[in-house]
Write a protein that holds these residues in place. Structure first.
Motif, PDB file in Angstrom:
ATOM      1  N   PRO A 110      -9.578  10.446  -3.190  1.00 15.95           N
ATOM      2  CA  PRO A 110      -9.914   9.565  -4.306  1.00 15.95           C
ATOM      3  C   PRO A 110      -9.622   8.090  -3.999  1.00 15.95           C
ATOM      4  O   PRO A 110      -8.669   7.775  -3.271  1.00 15.95           O
ATOM      5  N   HIS A 131      -6.815   9.967   3.211  1.00 20.77           N
ATOM      6  CA  HIS A 131      -6.164  10.270   1.932  1.00 20.77           C
ATOM      7  C   HIS A 131      -6.449   9.185   0.886  1.00 20.77           C
ATOM      8  O   HIS A 131      -6.919   8.088   1.197  1.00 20.77           O
ATOM      9  N   ALA A 132      -6.051   9.503  -0.332  1.00 23.95           N
ATOM     10  CA  ALA A 132      -6.306   8.645  -1.485  1.00 23.95           C
ATOM     11  C   ALA A 132      -5.846   7.209  -1.247  1.00 23.95           C
ATOM     12  O   ALA A 132      -4.764   6.972  -0.715  1.00 23.95           O
ATOM     13  N   GLY A 133      -6.664   6.267  -1.659  1.00 24.06           N
ATOM     14  CA  GLY A 133      -6.259   4.870  -1.680  1.00 24.06           C
ATOM     15  C   GLY A 133      -6.343   4.131  -0.356  1.00 24.06           C
ATOM     16  O   GLY A 133      -6.019   2.950  -0.295  1.00 24.06           O
ATOM     17  N   VAL A 183     -10.660   5.876  -2.198  1.00 19.05           N
ATOM     18  CA  VAL A 183     -10.773   5.302  -0.853  1.00 19.05           C
ATOM     19  C   VAL A 183     -11.887   4.271  -0.849  1.00 19.05           C
ATOM     20  O   VAL A 183     -12.866   4.394  -1.582  1.00 19.05           O
ATOM     21  N   HIS A 186      -3.075   8.223   6.132  1.00 20.72           N
ATOM     22  CA  HIS A 186      -2.342   8.543   4.911  1.00 20.72           C
ATOM     23  C   HIS A 186      -2.534   7.451   3.847  1.00 20.72           C
ATOM     24  O   HIS A 186      -2.928   6.326   4.133  1.00 20.72           O
ATOM     25  N   SER A 187      -2.150   7.821   2.643  1.00 21.58           N
ATOM     26  CA  SER A 187      -2.509   7.040   1.459  1.00 21.58           C
ATOM     27  C   SER A 187      -2.098   5.571   1.542  1.00 21.58           C
ATOM     28  O   SER A 187      -1.008   5.235   1.986  1.00 21.58           O
TER      29      SER A 187
END
Lengths: 345, 345, 345
Positions: A130, A147-149, A132, A165-166
């Protein structure tokens, strides 16, 4: 998982070098634990010549991975505990942890909240979480996990099986290899700290170079790797970098290095292969650090270091010398007193 | 771009001080490079008295920007290579890099995924990227660039032409000037580390002050600038701060300073104008550092420093003294031995 | 707010220990300020034996919170300024700041742009800001505040009244207590830096453990707390951690500690209760630091430290010894010279 199943898998994965084993009552193993804390549903390990060996007889572990030393088997034998013997029990333990809790498989999917800009090329099997953002003309290899963000600026190129990673940020033009891991909130390829003094203040040198990470590089959470004015910042294959590390613009790092947390490497420094820098070490601008150098924590490296040196202190000197100097540092009041006495005489 | 075009532009932008030039075969220039790595489609430069001057005759660059020294022209002349001579060739090189790859122009647009809260005022020409959040009653000046994932809390005030890189966070009440750059994952205006010991543990001092960045301030990736309990944390105009730097609550920094990576400035310290702190320097609570002080890397500043001092070590002492002390530190085992011998006699 | 209203509230909140007061003309108070900068609409305070006491007679504050010392009342009395006297005026000041600008109340709401994955359990009164992502099977307690851009991986468990600031990332399996604050861009529970040397390079030790923060823990902006291979990384109740701090995998930190900015604690270290580490301190792998130890800034802790010690330097030695050694360090050139002279004689 039964200990017998673990042993069977370890026969196939020969990374730890299985030599012998004993199943006892073939306990059910849930997860790994340290030697001191392991309980009757956990597996643990003991490294060769580790200080924990005196705790072996007290361990409540269900099973223990041991080095090839008869003394341990004698201790364990009295407990009727399951064991397996390895050339490298710690390596075997890494395998066992993976058997017991395999990495999550991420599906091929792009979350609807992700924003993929124009002309992005995605490989197969890519997971995009989500929120991204992937900038224009990026190229993402197969089986990447984003990953998210996460934010990728334009023109980023990423190999296969790389995980971001986020909330990490990858800046424009960066090139990441295969099997890299960028941990949360790391920043790759941000502009280097290049300013020229003028009568009107600091004039910015445009940072038009790029940052390259070869295969199997890992970057820790919150670490920053800058890009240079021209040319490349380069991190060699298999180099592992811990959290909150700063890699300055135009730095070249060789292959297979390890850098602990809060290390700082100033612009233009060149680090050889297999170099190990402990926590909070600093390396000055344009210094050359030779292959396989080991620098102990808080070391300050101001001048070139020959390959294979073990160094300490600030400014860095050979570790053995530094240990003797430090021992005398704490005797300085006595030294000064003794000298005053001699002078009076 | 033809070298002749570059020279023509440099005649207009007199920042480097163009003195003379020679077009040779007027090569096509693609980008800049370092003297050692430049190829026949690249331009490079040489600084006055730089150690690279011995590499000049070996350079494969298409064109070189040089300082005003006849010896260089003699070397270059044999190669029939294009050149231009400047008062400050490095400054000229900054201009050339900008000619060759101008900064991206961002359109006036707000990405539909951005969330703009109530009563936000946006100037003209503002770019707001994906997944940005701008809190209540923020005021964003003209021509700002706000990249993907940036978060502004409420009541943030930002001047014109300021750029906020991805995933940085600007806390409530912060005020940023014109032409500032906040790099990725930096945090501006987070609450200061203020706790009072009580019998029930640490009691938090509410951090009700604000953080102010004047014009032309740059903050590096992952750096943190805290706000104080009362009053302001202030960073003066033109000050440049590298990655992973900590600026504590209530710190005042003057104009035109430069702080390298991993510097830490504790709460309430006051830093003058034109101060330069090298990597991993620490400044203690409430210390005053005078104008134009230069502190070398890893320096620990525990007490006030007079203007113009050059300092090193921990605790910080004058650099020249520190160099002599450090040289003797590594002789400590010999000093101790010599003293023991004298005592025996 | 009238000063009389403040005093009335302080009579109820007896944290500072109100002893006496004088309303003068009962001034209207807008906010707090430092003693030197406070104006006629601001309240300030003076700590017992603080160096600012000589500024008391010059203060333009509307009202002053004072310690119980008659000399101050004599000075203030001449100015006809409002005052109140406390056992601990700094603690009283924290209360006053909260009266004057109470914390924002966040509504129970989930912003439509937030992504909440499957089987998440949200308590009552939870605020979730824009662009947040909450992973599978997370459990969020009552009255939590989760600001814009925060990412929670799967299986995160968070207590009541905990606040997560923008763009922080909480990794899988982490457990946070009640009343915690995680500041912006901090990373909790990321994988530890565990690699084993092999002939094929660094082999990653899977990091299958978790990170636990007990109640009332605060983590500063950009700080990182890793999870271990097995077991837990643990931060005890009431411990406060500043910005850009690294907590390695498997570290255990006791209750009520305070760690200033840029501290680094390597894997497996154990820190007791009530420990205070100043800025840029480093703690080596597996070291034990006893209860109530105080380490001054830049200290490097390589070996176990007994409870209650006050230490400095690198390697760390008792603070008093270190002060004497440092004083002699800067005399090293003289010591060496004096020794040479003696040797000649």
């Amino acid at each position: 998982m039964k200990f017998s199943q673990i042993v069977n898998k370890l026969k196939t994965n020969q990374i730890g070098g299985l030599k012998d084993y004993y199943l006892a009552n073939d306990p059910e193993i849930e997860c790994g634990a340290s030697l001191e804390l392991a309980n009757s549903r956990q597996v643990t390990f003991l490294e060769k010549d580790n200080h924990l060996k005196r705790k072996l007889s007290e361990s409540n572990a269900a099973a223990i991975l041991l080095p090839h030393q008869q003394e341990f088997l004698n201790i364990i034998g009295k407990e009727d505990i399951a064991w397996a013997v390895f050339d490298n029990p710690k390596l075997a333990f890494t395998e066992v942890l993976e058997f017991l809790s395999p990495a999550i498989i991420y599906p091929e999917e792009t979350h609807p909240s992700a924003v993929i800009d124009n002309d992005v090329i995605l490989g197969t099997g890519v997971f995009i979480g989500p929120n991204v953002y992937i900038g224009k003309r990026c190229h993402i290899g197969n089986n990447c996990i984003i990953h998210a963000g996460v934010v990728l600026y334009d023109h980023v190129n990423i190999g296969n099986y790389t995980e971001l990673h986020s909330n990490c940020v990858i800046h424009s033009g960066s090139r990441l290899g295969n099997n890299c891991i960028i941990n949360s909130n790391a920043v790759i390829g941000s502009e280097g700290f290049g300013f020229i003094p003028t009568n009107e203040g600091w004039k910015k040198m445009p940072q038009k170079g790029i940052t390259i990470l070869e295969d199997n590089v890992e970057i820790g959470s919150g670490s920053t790797v800058d890009r240079p004015a021209v040319g490349e910042t380069l991190i060699g294959a298999g180099t592992k970098i811990d959290n909150l590390v700063q890699i300055g613009h135009g730095v070249k790092i060789g292959k297979g290095c390890a850098m602990a947390s809060q290390v700082g490497i100033a612009g233009g420094a060149q680090i050889g292969n297999g170099v190990i820098l402990a926590g909070q070490v600093g390396v000055a601008n344009r210094v050359h650090v030779g292959d396989r150098v080991i620098a102990s924590s808080k070391c300050g490296i101001h001048a070139d270091i020959a390959p294979g040196e073990v160094i300490s202190g600030f400014p860095a000197i050979p570790n053995r010398l530094w240990l003797r100097c430090s021992a005398n540092f704490r005797r300085l009041p006595d030294i000064a007193k003794s000298l005053r006495k001699l002078n009076r005489e």
